[in-house]
Structures are given as C-alpha cells and as structure tokens.
Design an enzyme around this catalytic site. Structure first.
Site, PDB file in Angstrom:
ATOM      1  N   HIS A 133      -9.972   1.741   4.508  1.00  0.00           N
ATOM      2  CA  HIS A 133      -8.589   1.894   5.328  1.00  0.00           C
ATOM      3  C   HIS A 133      -9.005   2.765   6.285  1.00  0.00           C
ATOM      4  CE1 HIS A 133      -4.792   3.016   6.170  1.00  0.00           C
ATOM      5  NE2 HIS A 133      -4.257   1.888   5.477  1.00  0.00           N
ATOM      6  N   GLY A 156       4.622   1.281   4.870  1.00  0.00           N
ATOM      7  CA  GLY A 156       5.817   2.009   4.786  1.00  0.00           C
ATOM      8  C   GLY A 156       6.809   1.100   4.103  1.00  0.00           C
ATOM      9  N   SER A 180       2.751  -1.756  10.509  1.00  0.00           N
ATOM     10  CA  SER A 180       3.985  -1.954  10.760  1.00  0.00           C
ATOM     11  C   SER A 180       4.744  -3.161  10.169  1.00  0.00           C
ATOM     12  CB  SER A 180       4.289  -1.391  12.226  1.00  0.00           C
ATOM     13  OG  SER A 180       4.004  -0.142  12.260  1.00  0.00           O
ATOM     14  N   ASN A 240       0.881  -1.242   0.006  1.00  0.00           N
ATOM     15  CA  ASN A 240      -0.045  -0.099   0.113  1.00  0.00           C
ATOM     16  C   ASN A 240       1.143   1.095   0.043  1.00  0.00           C
ATOM     17  OD1 ASN A 240      -1.573   1.935   0.534  1.00  0.00           O
ATOM     18  ND2 ASN A 240      -2.361   1.407   2.483  1.00  0.00           N
ATOM     19  N   TRP A 241       1.086   1.849  -1.181  1.00  0.00           N
ATOM     20  CA  TRP A 241       2.131   2.941  -1.216  1.00  0.00           C
ATOM     21  C   TRP A 241       1.466   4.417  -0.703  1.00  0.00           C
ATOM     22  CZ3 TRP A 241       5.844   3.658  -5.764  1.00  0.00           C
ATOM     23  CH2 TRP A 241       6.876   2.451  -5.594  1.00  0.00           C
ATOM     24  N   LYS A 242       0.034   4.376  -0.332  1.00  0.00           N
ATOM     25  CA  LYS A 242      -0.649   5.511  -0.092  1.00  0.00           C
ATOM     26  C   LYS A 242      -0.248   6.783  -0.939  1.00  0.00           C
ATOM     27  CE  LYS A 242      -0.228   3.551   4.410  1.00  0.00           C
ATOM     28  NZ  LYS A 242      -0.459   3.632   6.144  1.00  0.00           N
ATOM     29  N   GLU A 299      -7.447   5.122   7.477  1.00  0.00           N
ATOM     30  CA  GLU A 299      -7.079   6.672   7.210  1.00  0.00           C
ATOM     31  C   GLU A 299      -8.079   7.278   6.397  1.00  0.00           C
ATOM     32  OE1 GLU A 299      -3.036   5.787   5.130  1.00  0.00           O
ATOM     33  OE2 GLU A 299      -2.284   5.418   7.168  1.00  0.00           O
ATOM     34  N   GLU A 335      -6.369  -4.345  10.562  1.00  0.00           N
ATOM     35  CA  GLU A 335      -5.196  -3.501  10.760  1.00  0.00           C
ATOM     36  C   GLU A 335      -5.463  -2.398  12.161  1.00  0.00           C
ATOM     37  OE1 GLU A 335      -2.946  -2.243   6.933  1.00  0.00           O
ATOM     38  OE2 GLU A 335      -4.882  -0.928   7.169  1.00  0.00           O
ATOM     39  N   GLY A 343       2.015   2.403  10.886  1.00  0.00           N
ATOM     40  CA  GLY A 343       3.204   3.637  11.015  1.00  0.00           C
ATOM     41  C   GLY A 343       3.559   3.705  12.038  1.00  0.00           C
TER      42      GLY A 343
HETATM   43  P1  PGA Z   1       2.252   0.484   7.667  1.00  0.00           P
HETATM   44  O1  PGA Z   1       0.791   0.711   6.812  1.00  0.00           O
HETATM   45  O2  PGA Z   1       2.711  -0.848   6.996  1.00  0.00           O
HETATM   46  O3  PGA Z   1       2.898   1.972   7.132  1.00  0.00           O
HETATM   47  O4  PGA Z   1       1.975   0.462   9.131  1.00  0.00           O
HETATM   48  C1  PGA Z   1      -0.086  -0.143   6.740  1.00  0.00           C
HETATM   49  C2  PGA Z   1      -1.135   0.383   6.172  1.00  0.00           C
HETATM   50  O5  PGA Z   1      -1.657   1.459   6.417  1.00  0.00           O
HETATM   51  O6  PGA Z   1      -1.882  -0.401   5.165  1.00  0.00           O
END
Ligand code: PGA
Length: 246
Positions: free
Chosen positions: A99, A229, A207, A11-13, A101, A168, A174
């Site tokens: 997600h 990340g 993470s 997931n490159w966001k 976010e 998640e 993160g």
């Molecule tokens: P992260 O993100 O690996 O940077 O914690 C995971 C995600 O948000 O899908």
C-alpha cells in the site's frame, strides 16, 4: 449492469474499535441477499479487530484480510509486527501488501516482493498495491512506475493465481479525485497486457464511493475495488455493491 464476479475489499486502515463491530449486522444481512450473489466482500480491519470480525462473520460469506505482514514467515524478534502465518492462523485469507501509505514509510519493491512471497507461502491471497504519485503522473511516468513496481514486486513469482493487483494512483487515495474513465481504461489494459494470457485479477482503488461507482463499474477489465474511506460506513459500502450490480 455487470454480470461479473466482483471483489469489494474494505480497507479500514487505522480506524475502528469494538463498538464498530455492530455496524457489520447490516452487511451480514446484505451478504445473504440475492443482490450480492455474484460478488465477494472482504474486510481488512486493523489487526486488533480481526478476531472479533471473524467471530461476527462466522456464518456468512464475508472474508477477512490483514492490512500488511512482515516479510519473515517465522517467529522472531520483530517488535510490533505480525507475519503471514499468524494472519492465516487466526483465520484471515487475504493480505494487502505494498500500500502506498506503507511505501511512503520506506517499504521498497524488494521488501514488498519478500512479503508477497511469504504471504503466498502461508496460502494467503495477496492484494498487491501499485500506483504512481502525482509528480510521477505529471512527468508522464505512470507506465514506467507501474512496470517497475510490477516487475520488482512479483520477481520470481511464477504462480500468480492468488494475486490481485490493486491499481491505486496515490493522488487519488483519500482525495475524492478519481482518474478519468478513458485514462483508467487504458492503464488497466496496460497492466493486464503485462501478463500475456494469464493476468491476475485487477482491482481499482482510490476514492471509490457510491457516486463514482456507476462510472467505474463500466470499465470492463476491472474485477473489483479496494475501498478505504467509503467502506467504513456500512450504508456507503453496501450502496457501492448494490450500484455495481444495478
Ligand atoms: P480511499 O482509500 O478509498 O479512502 O481513497 C483507498 C485505499 O487507500 O486503499
């Protein structure tokens, strides 16, 4: 060592530009090696990079997904959005929905349910994210929250064969903090048990990196990982896959 078919979803966001595409060369080479014969790599880049990714990945087994979609399957006056058919049309096979976010920005369970339905209608595979916040965890509400998110998010969806549930925990995304194995094991089992004999595949996200993967891969009911990340650096992403199978 696991012998299981596992999914590794990057997931490159909101990261990446045209220069980044060249970092895929190493992954392409790796995807053709024996080390990955039991796994599937999927990249979810920002929309702006999907067609460049597709061009680059044309002759290999790596799949592409979008990071979200609109709830309507039709064209419409929705400035700034794209829908599931548009993703399918460009060549994506997956989409991330729910997600945290985006939940934080106001996406509720009902909207997420509509998005999932529209994605399934467009023949996309859905990576459906669920997870509790730190406050909910502290109040011991994790199971309650997950049950509600699953129930509402999958409301009136009978065929779940194209759905992946990505657990998640919001406090893990993160932050570098991952749940203790014994707790994660219980939660993943709890999610699985919600589906009687036909559970969707279950992913863990939050993470994930090349250090903690050794512990995470030991959890039997996990079918793969949603990686933020650590997926942006090719070496880290490849190391995660390699270590899963070593
Ligand atoms: P992260 O993100 O690996 O940077 O914690 C995971 C995600 O948000 O899908």
């Amino acid at each position: 060592m696991t012998n299981k078919y596992m999914y590794f979803i990057a997931n490159w966001k909101m990261y990446g530009d045209l220069k980044t595409i060249n970092t895929l060369d190493k992954v392409i080479k790796f995807s053709k090696s024996k080390e990955i014969n039991k796994g599937r790599l999927i990249y979810c880049p920002p929309y702006t990079l999907i067609s460049s990714f597709l061009k680059k990945l044309k002759n290999c087994q790596i799949d592409i997904g979008g990071q979200n979609c609109h709830e309507s399957e039709n064209y419409g006056a929705h400035t700034g959005f794209i829908n599931s058919n548009m993703l399918k049309n460009i060549g994506a096979n997956y989409v991330i929905i729910g997600h945290s976010e985006n939940r934080k920005k106001g996406e509720n369970d009902k909207l997420i349910n509509l998005k999932i339905k529209s994605a399934l209608n467009a023949k996309l595979k859905v990576i459906f994210c669920i997870g509790e916040t730190l406050t909910e965890k502290r109040k011991k509400k994790t199971r309650l929250v997950l049950s509600k998110q699953i129930k509402a998010g999958l409301n009136k969806i009978k065929n779940k064969s194209n759905i992946f549930i990505a657990y998640e925990p919001v406090w893990s995304i993160g932050t570098g903090v991952v749940p203790k194995s014994k707790n994660l094991l219980k939660i993943v089992k709890f999610i699985k048990n919600k589906f009687k004999n036909k559970s969707p595949k279950i992913l863990y996200g939050g993470s994930v990196n090349s250090k903690n993967i050794n512990e995470l891969k030991e959890i039997p009911d996990i079918d793969g990982f949603l990686i933020g990340g650590a997926s942006q650096k090719t070496k880290n992403f490849i190391d995660i896959v390699k270590k899963t199978y070593s």
